[in-house]
Design an enzyme around this catalytic site. Structure first.
Site, short mmCIF file in Angstrom:
data_model
loop_
_atom_site.label_atom_id
_atom_site.label_comp_id
_atom_site.label_asym_id
_atom_site.label_seq_id
_atom_site.Cartn_x
_atom_site.Cartn_y
_atom_site.Cartn_z
N GLY A 212 -2.96 -1.10 2.75
CA GLY A 212 -2.01 -1.69 3.68
C GLY A 212 -1.57 -3.06 3.23
N GLU B 273 3.20 0.56 0.80
CA GLU B 273 1.91 -0.05 0.48
C GLU B 273 0.94 0.96 -0.13
OE1 GLU B 273 0.78 -3.08 0.35
OE2 GLU B 273 2.37 -4.19 1.36
N GLU C 238 -10.04 -1.15 -6.99
CA GLU C 238 -10.53 0.21 -7.11
C GLU C 238 -9.98 1.00 -5.93
OE1 GLU C 238 -14.83 0.87 -8.02
OE2 GLU C 238 -14.93 -1.31 -7.76
#
Length: 138
Positions: free
Chosen positions: A41, A57, A108
């Protein structure tokens, strides 16, 4: 005389579950929450809808294309000088076979089942909030 209220920054979060009901998470590369795990986000750009923002996003942070769905919940996060007003949306994967790849603000990325999530260091109140909304991985 009262202190001025900090500015409110509109943000989005993506609740993405794969076919195995694992939750899509990113380890944040930048502050706030650098090094902690959270849902993908970020900020809503001027003139952008929350649906468009969450789809953008997720693509930027994970390389996955999603379709924004219903609002799952909303939370306000004190960022010190600003308040983040985060709307979390349920999102569906457009390509169920695609694999996430960390990009943009993500160090990650992974799909986490309940056991994996329990072992991650997450942003404050993430697990409790998602549990309250009924969207933890199955």
């Amino acid at each position: 005389m009262t202190a001025a209220e900090p500015p409110v920054v509109p943000c989005v979060g993506a609740i993405v579950l794969d076919g195995a009901r694992r939750l899509l998470l990113v380890r944040r590369r930048n502050d706030p929450g650098r090094g902690l795990w959270s849902v993908p986000g970020g900020r809503v750009e001027p003139g952008e809808t929350v649906a468009a923002a969450v789809e953008r996003e997720v693509l930027e942070e994970t390389g996955l294309r999603v379709r924004a769905g219903a609002e799952v919940g909303r939370i306000r996060i004190d960022g010190g000088t600003v308040v983040y007003d985060v709307v979390d949306l349920a999102c569906s994967l457009l390509d169920a076979g695609a694999r996430p790849v960390a990009g943009d603000d993500a160090a990650e990325v992974l799909f986490a089942d309940a056991a994996t999530l329990a072992g991650l260091t997450c942003t404050p109140r993430l697990v409790e909030t998602l549990g309250g909304w009924g969207v933890l991985p199955g």
